[in-house]
Design a protein around this motif. Structure first.
Motif, PDB file in Angstrom:
ATOM      1  N   LEU A 151      25.060  25.597  84.398  1.00  0.00           N
ATOM      2  CA  LEU A 151      26.517  25.372  84.060  1.00  0.00           C
ATOM      3  C   LEU A 151      27.113  26.900  83.667  1.00  0.00           C
ATOM      4  CD1 LEU A 151      26.240  22.187  82.489  1.00  0.00           C
ATOM      5  CD2 LEU A 151      26.701  22.536  84.869  1.00  0.00           C
ATOM      6  N   ALA A 152      26.462  27.624  82.807  1.00  0.00           N
ATOM      7  CA  ALA A 152      26.877  28.702  82.079  1.00  0.00           C
ATOM      8  C   ALA A 152      25.872  29.904  81.761  1.00  0.00           C
ATOM      9  CB  ALA A 152      27.772  28.583  80.948  1.00  0.00           C
ATOM     10  N   SER A 153      26.190  31.189  81.861  1.00  0.00           N
ATOM     11  CA  SER A 153      25.113  32.041  81.588  1.00  0.00           C
ATOM     12  C   SER A 153      25.879  33.366  80.945  1.00  0.00           C
ATOM     13  CB  SER A 153      24.264  32.510  82.723  1.00  0.00           C
ATOM     14  OG  SER A 153      25.188  33.156  83.949  1.00  0.00           O
ATOM     15  N   VAL A 154      24.834  34.061  80.377  1.00  0.00           N
ATOM     16  CA  VAL A 154      25.427  35.627  79.865  1.00  0.00           C
ATOM     17  C   VAL A 154      24.338  36.543  79.897  1.00  0.00           C
ATOM     18  CG1 VAL A 154      26.918  34.894  78.027  1.00  0.00           C
ATOM     19  CG2 VAL A 154      24.624  34.887  77.451  1.00  0.00           C
ATOM     20  N   LEU A 155      24.274  37.805  80.195  1.00  0.00           N
ATOM     21  CA  LEU A 155      23.371  38.591  80.358  1.00  0.00           C
ATOM     22  C   LEU A 155      23.208  39.704  79.371  1.00  0.00           C
ATOM     23  CD1 LEU A 155      23.851  39.206  84.381  1.00  0.00           C
ATOM     24  CD2 LEU A 155      22.162  38.045  83.333  1.00  0.00           C
ATOM     25  N   SER A 156      22.149  40.053  79.130  1.00  0.00           N
ATOM     26  CA  SER A 156      21.521  41.223  78.220  1.00  0.00           C
ATOM     27  C   SER A 156      22.221  42.489  78.798  1.00  0.00           C
ATOM     28  CB  SER A 156      20.369  41.482  77.818  1.00  0.00           C
ATOM     29  OG  SER A 156      19.626  41.977  79.044  1.00  0.00           O
ATOM     30  N   PRO A 157      22.259  43.480  77.739  1.00  0.00           N
ATOM     31  CA  PRO A 157      22.313  44.676  78.353  1.00  0.00           C
ATOM     32  C   PRO A 157      21.351  45.166  79.431  1.00  0.00           C
ATOM     33  CG  PRO A 157      22.838  45.018  76.218  1.00  0.00           C
ATOM     34  CD  PRO A 157      22.457  43.694  76.490  1.00  0.00           C
ATOM     35  N   SER A 158      21.383  46.330  80.341  1.00  0.00           N
ATOM     36  CA  SER A 158      20.431  46.790  81.271  1.00  0.00           C
ATOM     37  C   SER A 158      19.240  47.030  80.421  1.00  0.00           C
ATOM     38  CB  SER A 158      20.823  48.080  82.128  1.00  0.00           C
ATOM     39  OG  SER A 158      21.117  48.955  81.374  1.00  0.00           O
ATOM     40  N   LEU A 159      17.794  46.931  80.970  1.00  0.00           N
ATOM     41  CA  LEU A 159      16.869  47.356  80.595  1.00  0.00           C
ATOM     42  C   LEU A 159      16.775  48.764  79.987  1.00  0.00           C
ATOM     43  CD1 LEU A 159      13.935  46.623  79.644  1.00  0.00           C
ATOM     44  CD2 LEU A 159      13.017  47.574  81.985  1.00  0.00           C
ATOM     45  N   ARG A 160      17.357  49.664  80.668  1.00  0.00           N
ATOM     46  CA  ARG A 160      17.747  50.887  80.225  1.00  0.00           C
ATOM     47  C   ARG A 160      18.328  51.338  78.932  1.00  0.00           C
ATOM     48  NH1 ARG A 160      21.429  51.078  84.580  1.00  0.00           N
ATOM     49  NH2 ARG A 160      19.648  52.105  86.040  1.00  0.00           N
ATOM     50  N   ASP A 161      19.485  50.491  78.642  1.00  0.00           N
ATOM     51  CA  ASP A 161      19.853  50.279  77.132  1.00  0.00           C
ATOM     52  C   ASP A 161      19.112  49.841  76.379  1.00  0.00           C
ATOM     53  OD1 ASP A 161      22.192  51.682  78.339  1.00  0.00           O
ATOM     54  OD2 ASP A 161      23.080  49.651  78.834  1.00  0.00           O
ATOM     55  N   LEU A 162      18.160  48.707  76.642  1.00  0.00           N
ATOM     56  CA  LEU A 162      17.319  48.154  75.655  1.00  0.00           C
ATOM     57  C   LEU A 162      16.164  49.160  75.155  1.00  0.00           C
ATOM     58  CD1 LEU A 162      16.699  44.420  77.299  1.00  0.00           C
ATOM     59  CD2 LEU A 162      18.309  45.239  75.202  1.00  0.00           C
ATOM     60  N   VAL A 163      15.731  49.815  76.315  1.00  0.00           N
ATOM     61  CA  VAL A 163      14.555  50.707  76.070  1.00  0.00           C
ATOM     62  C   VAL A 163      15.073  52.090  75.278  1.00  0.00           C
ATOM     63  CG1 VAL A 163      13.336  52.329  77.132  1.00  0.00           C
ATOM     64  CG2 VAL A 163      13.110  50.200  78.073  1.00  0.00           C
ATOM     65  N   HIS A 164      16.720  52.366  75.205  1.00  0.00           N
ATOM     66  CA  HIS A 164      17.032  53.407  74.698  1.00  0.00           C
ATOM     67  C   HIS A 164      17.221  53.090  73.223  1.00  0.00           C
ATOM     68  CE1 HIS A 164      20.397  55.528  72.878  1.00  0.00           C
ATOM     69  NE2 HIS A 164      19.916  56.549  73.689  1.00  0.00           N
ATOM     70  N   ALA A 165      17.580  51.745  72.899  1.00  0.00           N
ATOM     71  CA  ALA A 165      17.814  51.302  71.372  1.00  0.00           C
ATOM     72  C   ALA A 165      16.426  51.242  70.984  1.00  0.00           C
ATOM     73  CB  ALA A 165      18.462  50.032  71.336  1.00  0.00           C
ATOM     74  N   MET A 166      15.383  50.553  71.725  1.00  0.00           N
ATOM     75  CA  MET A 166      14.105  50.584  71.253  1.00  0.00           C
ATOM     76  C   MET A 166      13.514  51.949  70.835  1.00  0.00           C
ATOM     77  SD  MET A 166      10.756  48.752  72.837  1.00  0.00           S
ATOM     78  CE  MET A 166      10.299  50.261  74.141  1.00  0.00           C
ATOM     79  N   GLY A 167      13.474  52.929  71.711  1.00  0.00           N
ATOM     80  CA  GLY A 167      12.986  54.126  71.486  1.00  0.00           C
ATOM     81  C   GLY A 167      13.578  55.289  70.501  1.00  0.00           C
ATOM     82  N   THR A 168      14.882  55.192  70.274  1.00  0.00           N
ATOM     83  CA  THR A 168      15.576  56.061  69.419  1.00  0.00           C
ATOM     84  C   THR A 168      15.344  55.683  67.940  1.00  0.00           C
ATOM     85  OG1 THR A 168      17.699  54.976  69.981  1.00  0.00           O
ATOM     86  CG2 THR A 168      17.336  57.044  71.153  1.00  0.00           C
ATOM     87  N   GLU A 169      15.423  54.367  67.924  1.00  0.00           N
ATOM     88  CA  GLU A 169      15.478  53.808  66.303  1.00  0.00           C
ATOM     89  C   GLU A 169      14.071  52.952  65.949  1.00  0.00           C
ATOM     90  OE1 GLU A 169      17.515  54.491  64.494  1.00  0.00           O
ATOM     91  OE2 GLU A 169      19.205  55.417  65.845  1.00  0.00           O
ATOM     92  N   SER A 170      13.183  53.304  67.142  1.00  0.00           N
ATOM     93  CA  SER A 170      11.903  52.542  67.017  1.00  0.00           C
ATOM     94  C   SER A 170      11.929  51.022  66.415  1.00  0.00           C
ATOM     95  CB  SER A 170      10.939  53.418  65.696  1.00  0.00           C
ATOM     96  OG  SER A 170       9.695  53.209  66.042  1.00  0.00           O
ATOM     97  N   ASP A 171      12.726  50.410  67.461  1.00  0.00           N
ATOM     98  CA  ASP A 171      13.102  48.818  67.114  1.00  0.00           C
ATOM     99  C   ASP A 171      11.766  47.970  67.485  1.00  0.00           C
ATOM    100  OD1 ASP A 171      13.994  46.429  66.907  1.00  0.00           O
ATOM    101  OD2 ASP A 171      15.630  46.719  68.318  1.00  0.00           O
ATOM    102  N   ASN A 172      11.095  47.610  66.442  1.00  0.00           N
ATOM    103  CA  ASN A 172       9.886  46.714  66.545  1.00  0.00           C
ATOM    104  C   ASN A 172      10.299  45.373  67.354  1.00  0.00           C
ATOM    105  OD1 ASN A 172       8.184  48.629  64.979  1.00  0.00           O
ATOM    106  ND2 ASN A 172       8.973  47.832  62.955  1.00  0.00           N
ATOM    107  N   TYR A 173      11.302  44.925  66.959  1.00  0.00           N
ATOM    108  CA  TYR A 173      11.525  43.757  67.643  1.00  0.00           C
ATOM    109  C   TYR A 173      11.817  43.522  69.051  1.00  0.00           C
ATOM    110  CZ  TYR A 173      14.420  39.257  68.124  1.00  0.00           C
ATOM    111  OH  TYR A 173      14.883  37.904  68.422  1.00  0.00           O
ATOM    112  N   THR A 174      12.593  44.738  69.666  1.00  0.00           N
ATOM    113  CA  THR A 174      12.716  44.728  70.902  1.00  0.00           C
ATOM    114  C   THR A 174      11.385  44.989  71.659  1.00  0.00           C
ATOM    115  OG1 THR A 174      15.089  45.439  70.761  1.00  0.00           O
ATOM    116  CG2 THR A 174      13.933  45.814  72.716  1.00  0.00           C
ATOM    117  N   ALA A 175      10.460  45.889  71.019  1.00  0.00           N
ATOM    118  CA  ALA A 175       9.226  45.962  71.676  1.00  0.00           C
ATOM    119  C   ALA A 175       8.433  44.846  71.977  1.00  0.00           C
ATOM    120  CB  ALA A 175       8.560  47.142  70.893  1.00  0.00           C
ATOM    121  N   GLU A 176       8.455  43.821  70.703  1.00  0.00           N
ATOM    122  CA  GLU A 176       7.754  42.692  70.811  1.00  0.00           C
ATOM    123  C   GLU A 176       8.103  41.705  71.856  1.00  0.00           C
ATOM    124  OE1 GLU A 176       4.641  42.554  69.774  1.00  0.00           O
ATOM    125  OE2 GLU A 176       4.889  44.095  68.394  1.00  0.00           O
ATOM    126  N   LEU A 177       9.453  41.704  71.809  1.00  0.00           N
ATOM    127  CA  LEU A 177       9.977  40.828  73.126  1.00  0.00           C
ATOM    128  C   LEU A 177      10.065  41.369  74.347  1.00  0.00           C
ATOM    129  CD1 LEU A 177      13.685  39.827  71.589  1.00  0.00           C
ATOM    130  CD2 LEU A 177      11.511  38.409  71.593  1.00  0.00           C
TER     131      LEU A 177
END
Length: 373
Positions: free
Chosen positions: A198-224
């Motif tokens: 019935l409805a949906s939303v999308l995350s940013p692209s993987l390139r953006d997720l990996v960028h945030a994970m790498g630059t700030e060393s985001d543990n949560y994103t890495a585990e997801l």
């Protein structure tokens, strides 16, 4: 006369305070492919957040930089006039960026489609992943302090011990605020077969997720992301399944796996093992893939300028010329990446505990020597 390059690099690491046998390093010239320096390059060591390099490479390779994670609402029942007679299911797929605004968006989509009331319950579905909230080998204090509870359905990096339930409650409130009356309560469950999207939303692209994970060393994103790899590629949304996918991607890239053990996505696990040689292999493989390289490189902090390296190597020659992933736990200090587009390098230093400040200083000296070439 200036000492040979390898001798100066060895001297830099000798100031780390780390036992020689528990320190591994490798430098490869990207132009000639020659090994410039090697010390215990194939010794199995705890990588700390350098683990994220393997996860980033595997995710970009297996899923693609444009991959997005969907959060959706499905209906179990039927629409009669403006009333949904049955339950609505909020289904998560592991979006680490899901926020309250996304729930508002989903509720607005339903209202704009003409839905004014729901006779049944609002059901939260986090079954895309298993229910384990941490990874194997974590210290107990890492839970909540180093990463929120891991769930396929969580809003705003919820610190709730039941993040999917908290998200479902928040969605019910968003529906009411949008003018959709909900007669039932909230519960957790699985999406029934035949439920209507019935409805949906999308995350940013993987390139953006990996960028945030790498630059700030985001543990949560890495585990997801490691669970995402397991769920999408291996059809099992568990950390071990995702770790097997990562290992398989490394194997396909012909990266030597002796001494390599992927246990989690973030590098928090004391059971993780990598070698300096394997990490340099990941760096070279990422650089060689034109689809992966731009996103992989953009995710690396830059000395003196961004992310976890913003406060390090702030003076020439390293400033702006070293792009590398940091890593720090009580057991390990690490720095791996590229220097001036010419060298790929990795430094892994272990101790119990590791002397983190002297280890970090030695890494910075090591990278600065390479940047001066």
């Amino acid at each position: 006369p200036t000492a040979p390059l390898a001798q100066r690099l060895a001297a830099a690491l000798a100031t780390s305070g780390v036992e020689w046998s528990r320190s591994g390093a490798l430098v490869v010239d990207l132009r000639s492919h020659r090994t410039i320096y090697a010390q215990n390059a194939w010794v199995s060591l705890v990588p700390a957040s350098n683990e994220k390099l393997a996860v980033s490479y595997a995710a970009l390779t297996a899923l693609g930089p444009s991959y997005r994670i969907e959060t959706s609402v499905l209906g179990d029942g039927r629409l009669v006039d403006s009333v949904w007679r049955g339950d609505l299911v909020l289904r998560g797929r592991g979006d680490p960026t899901l926020e309250a605004a996304d729930l508002t968006d989903l509720a607005a989509q339903l209202r704009e489609a003409g839905l004014a009331a729901v006779t049944g319950a609002i059901v939260g579905d986090e079954s895309f992943f298993d229910g384990r909230r941490t990874a194997y080998g974590w210290k107990p204090q890492f839970y909540l302090n180093e990463s929120p509870p891991i769930s396929a359905l969580s809003v705003g990096r919820s610190g709730s011990r039941e993040p999917a339930l908290a998200a479902t409650i928040a969605f019910r409130k968003a529906l009411r605020k949008a003018g959709v009356r909900v007669h039932g309560g909230v519960r957790l469950g699985r999406t029934p077969a035949g439920a209507w999207p019935l409805a949906s939303v999308l995350s940013p692209s993987l390139r953006d997720l990996v960028h945030a994970m790498g630059t700030e060393s985001d543990n949560y994103t890495a585990e997801l992301l490691i669970k995402e790899l397991g769920a999408v590629v291996a059809r099992r949304g568990t950390t071990p399944a995702g770790a097997a996918v990562v290992t398989g991607v490394l194997r396909a890239a012909r990266i030597p796996l002796r001494g390599v053990r992927i246990v989690d996505g973030s590098g928090l696990s004391r059971l993780d093992r990598l070698t300096a040689g394997a990490i340099v292999g990941v760096l070279q493989a990422a650089l060689a893939d034109p689809l992966v390289a731009p996103s992989f490189l953009a995710a690396l902090p830059v000395a003196g300028r961004s992310g976890t390296l913003e406060g390090r190597m702030r003076a020439p020659p390293a400033r702006g010329r070293v792009a590398a992933k940091t890593g720090t736990t009580s057991l390990a200090s690490a720095l791996s990446g590229f220097v001036a587009g010419r060298f790929a390098f990795s430094i892994l230093q272990n101790g119990n505990p590791v002397p983190r400040w002297s280890a970090r200083a030695s890494q910075d000296r090591f990278a600065a020597i390479l940047a001066s070439q």
